[in-house]
Scaffold this motif. Structure first.
Motif, PDB file in Angstrom:
ATOM      1  N   ALA A   1       5.362  11.595 -10.641  1.00 27.51           N
ATOM      2  CA  ALA A   1       5.561  10.886  -9.244  1.00 27.51           C
ATOM      3  C   ALA A   1       4.959  11.791  -8.088  1.00 27.51           C
ATOM      4  CB  ALA A   1       6.873  10.372  -8.546  1.00 27.51           C
ATOM      5  N   HIS A   2       5.348  13.118  -8.178  1.00 25.59           N
ATOM      6  CA  HIS A   2       4.496  14.041  -7.341  1.00 25.59           C
ATOM      7  C   HIS A   2       3.076  14.208  -7.554  1.00 25.59           C
ATOM      8  CE1 HIS A   2       8.789  15.896  -7.696  1.00 25.59           C
ATOM      9  NE2 HIS A   2       8.933  15.477  -6.453  1.00 25.59           N
ATOM     10  N   SER A   3       2.414  14.097  -8.626  1.00 22.79           N
ATOM     11  CA  SER A   3       1.031  14.146  -8.791  1.00 22.79           C
ATOM     12  C   SER A   3       0.540  13.073  -8.157  1.00 22.79           C
ATOM     13  CB  SER A   3       0.727  14.133 -10.251  1.00 22.79           C
ATOM     14  OG  SER A   3       1.155  15.446 -10.756  1.00 22.79           O
ATOM     15  N   GLN A   4       1.300  11.759  -8.368  1.00 18.84           N
ATOM     16  CA  GLN A   4       0.718  10.511  -7.477  1.00 18.84           C
ATOM     17  C   GLN A   4       0.785  10.778  -6.171  1.00 18.84           C
ATOM     18  OE1 GLN A   4       1.980   6.805  -9.263  1.00 18.84           O
ATOM     19  NE2 GLN A   4       3.201   7.852 -10.841  1.00 18.84           N
ATOM     20  N   ARG A   5       1.691  11.310  -5.418  1.00 20.66           N
ATOM     21  CA  ARG A   5       1.790  11.744  -4.112  1.00 20.66           C
ATOM     22  C   ARG A   5       0.744  12.600  -3.623  1.00 20.66           C
ATOM     23  NH1 ARG A   5       5.490   9.201  -2.952  1.00 20.66           N
ATOM     24  NH2 ARG A   5       7.523  10.470  -2.752  1.00 20.66           N
ATOM     25  N   ALA A   6       0.372  13.438  -4.442  1.00 24.44           N
ATOM     26  CA  ALA A   6      -0.577  14.407  -4.076  1.00 24.44           C
ATOM     27  C   ALA A   6      -2.140  13.780  -4.243  1.00 24.44           C
ATOM     28  CB  ALA A   6      -0.775  15.521  -5.297  1.00 24.44           C
ATOM     29  N   ASP A   7      -2.165  12.652  -5.164  1.00 22.56           N
ATOM     30  CA  ASP A   7      -3.189  11.748  -5.160  1.00 22.56           C
ATOM     31  C   ASP A   7      -3.432  10.685  -4.115  1.00 22.56           C
ATOM     32  OD1 ASP A   7      -5.830  10.610  -6.032  1.00 22.56           O
ATOM     33  OD2 ASP A   7      -4.743   9.492  -7.457  1.00 22.56           O
ATOM     34  N   GLN A   8      -3.078  11.174  -3.107  1.00 27.54           N
ATOM     35  CA  GLN A   8      -3.251  10.061  -1.831  1.00 27.54           C
ATOM     36  C   GLN A   8      -2.144   8.805  -2.177  1.00 27.54           C
ATOM     37  OE1 GLN A   8      -7.029   8.754  -0.909  1.00 27.54           O
ATOM     38  NE2 GLN A   8      -6.784   9.487   1.215  1.00 27.54           N
ATOM     39  N   GLN A   9      -1.231   8.807  -2.766  1.00 22.58           N
ATOM     40  CA  GLN A   9      -0.368   7.917  -2.967  1.00 22.58           C
ATOM     41  C   GLN A   9      -0.823   6.802  -3.616  1.00 22.58           C
ATOM     42  OE1 GLN A   9       2.959   8.652  -2.971  1.00 22.58           O
ATOM     43  NE2 GLN A   9       3.352   6.693  -3.906  1.00 22.58           N
ATOM     44  N   ASN A  10      -1.711   6.990  -4.563  1.00 21.21           N
ATOM     45  CA  ASN A  10      -2.388   5.993  -5.231  1.00 21.21           C
ATOM     46  C   ASN A  10      -3.308   4.935  -4.288  1.00 21.21           C
ATOM     47  OD1 ASN A  10      -1.250   6.718  -7.852  1.00 21.21           O
ATOM     48  ND2 ASN A  10       0.521   5.604  -7.091  1.00 21.21           N
ATOM     49  N   HIS A  11      -3.936   5.453  -3.271  1.00 21.86           N
ATOM     50  CA  HIS A  11      -4.757   4.673  -2.488  1.00 21.86           C
ATOM     51  C   HIS A  11      -6.191   4.795  -2.792  1.00 21.86           C
ATOM     52  CE1 HIS A  11      -6.421   3.394   1.459  1.00 21.86           C
ATOM     53  NE2 HIS A  11      -7.548   4.394   1.269  1.00 21.86           N
ATOM     54  N   GLY A  12      -6.671   3.361  -2.837  1.00 21.10           N
ATOM     55  CA  GLY A  12      -8.200   2.972  -3.103  1.00 21.10           C
ATOM     56  C   GLY A  12      -8.916   2.858  -1.700  1.00 21.10           C
ATOM     57  N   VAL A  13      -8.537   1.610  -1.211  1.00 20.64           N
ATOM     58  CA  VAL A  13      -9.463   1.317  -0.043  1.00 20.64           C
ATOM     59  C   VAL A  13      -8.297   0.626   0.818  1.00 20.64           C
ATOM     60  CG1 VAL A  13     -11.608   1.174  -0.845  1.00 20.64           C
ATOM     61  CG2 VAL A  13     -10.362  -1.170  -0.589  1.00 20.64           C
ATOM     62  N   LEU A  14      -8.513   0.442   2.179  1.00 23.36           N
ATOM     63  CA  LEU A  14      -7.726  -0.425   3.220  1.00 23.36           C
ATOM     64  C   LEU A  14      -8.823  -1.208   3.790  1.00 23.36           C
ATOM     65  CD1 LEU A  14      -4.981  -1.019   4.767  1.00 23.36           C
ATOM     66  CD2 LEU A  14      -5.788   0.632   6.285  1.00 23.36           C
ATOM     67  N   VAL A  15      -8.606  -2.683   3.723  1.00 25.07           N
ATOM     68  CA  VAL A  15      -9.460  -3.659   4.410  1.00 25.07           C
ATOM     69  C   VAL A  15      -8.731  -4.147   5.707  1.00 25.07           C
ATOM     70  CG1 VAL A  15     -10.956  -5.410   4.363  1.00 25.07           C
ATOM     71  CG2 VAL A  15     -10.690  -3.774   2.212  1.00 25.07           C
ATOM     72  N   LEU A  16      -9.395  -4.278   6.785  1.00 26.16           N
ATOM     73  CA  LEU A  16      -8.494  -4.612   8.093  1.00 26.16           C
ATOM     74  C   LEU A  16      -9.237  -6.000   8.409  1.00 26.16           C
ATOM     75  CD1 LEU A  16      -8.384  -1.358  10.061  1.00 26.16           C
ATOM     76  CD2 LEU A  16      -6.544  -2.333   8.543  1.00 26.16           C
ATOM     77  N   GLY A  17      -8.200  -6.907   8.647  1.00 26.68           N
ATOM     78  CA  GLY A  17      -8.613  -8.126   9.610  1.00 26.68           C
ATOM     79  C   GLY A  17      -8.624  -7.799  10.830  1.00 26.68           C
ATOM     80  N   PRO A  18      -8.829  -8.957  11.778  1.00 25.86           N
ATOM     81  CA  PRO A  18      -9.086  -8.794  13.123  1.00 25.86           C
ATOM     82  C   PRO A  18      -7.887  -8.475  13.653  1.00 25.86           C
ATOM     83  CG  PRO A  18     -10.024 -10.871  12.338  1.00 25.86           C
ATOM     84  CD  PRO A  18      -9.399 -10.112  11.199  1.00 25.86           C
TER      85      PRO A  18
END
Length: 250
Positions: free
Chosen positions: A141-158
């Protein structure tokens, strides 16, 4: 043993730039605590450039939240992205808050009202969970936290300006994947109340990277869990009263 923060950050940055996935962080560079995980995460964030947003979440209504800084190269307002951006594709429907003014740590602590007063717009969002490791969720879990907590992309609506009448705790959400409704529920966030996460981020979570700043967007955790799909895939997150966002990955 002292953690080699530079080696951990270099491994994660190298995986981002080359597309090569890591089996694990190098020996001596694996964080053994939350503080060490954030130290690595912050080193990666500083190397990637200005912070454009945050992800924050918690596994329960009382658990300490976790965060990751996000950058402009993974925040989109688009309906289409190439599959080549991803190693895995974990679809999550989320509610995101864009801030209209700074919340500098030295001016805190901030209460709920002060944090909400700094919010400019509310957005329906899709976060794609991804990883710099070879297998999603296989490392500690700590390595996953270090890796931007498993972030890929964020896509926003209006963005919705008149959002104050919406209650995220009772907000309905529907996630449709490839034409099939996968989730249709009320609330659904494991943290229950996303605003608690914003308050924590303003007072504690964002402190080491300068606090929340005007223009940054904060996404507050999945309301639908994580659904892994393969490309090509089309997904829509619909929040009645807030709006919807659609993403095609091809």
């Amino acid at each position: 043993m002292t953690l080699d923060i530079d080696a951990a950050a270099a491994a994660l940055l190298g995986a981002r730039r080359s597309g090569t996935r890591l089996d694990a962080l190098p020996e001596g560079a694996r964080p053994g605590s939350e503080a060490e995980a954030y130290a690595v995460q912050d080193a990666v964030a500083r190397a990637l450039g200005p912070v454009a947003g945050w992800k924050v979440g918690a596994p329960s209504a009382t658990a300490t939240p976790a965060r990751a800084a996000l950058h402009a190269d993974t925040i989109f307002e688009t309906e289409r992205l190439p599959a080549s951006l991803f190693h895995v594709i974990g679809a999550e429907a989320e509610i995101a808050y864009r801030f209209g003014r700074d919340l500098p740590p030295e001016a805190g602590p901030y209460d709920r009202d002060a944090v909400l007063a700094a919010v400019a717009t509310l957005h329906p969002a899709i976060e794609i969970a991804d990883t710099r490791f070879a297998t999603f969720g296989a490392v500690d879990a700590h390595s996953q936290r270090a890796d931007q907590q498993n972030h890929g992309v964020l896509v926003l609506g209006p963005g919705l300006i008149e959002w104050r009448g919406l209650d995220p705790v009772t907000q309905r959400v529907r996630l449709t994947l490839d034409g099939q409704i996968r989730h249709d529920k009320v609330g659904g966030n494991s943290a229950v109340d996303p605003v608690r996460l914003l308050v924590w981020l303003a007072n504690e979570g964002a402190r080491s990277l300068g606090g929340i700043k005007a223009g940054q967007v904060v996404t507050t955790g999945s309301c639908t869990g994580t659904d892994f799909v393969t490309a090509p895939s089309r997904m829509t997150a619909d929040f009645p009263g807030l709006g919807s966002v659609t993403l095609a990955i091809e």
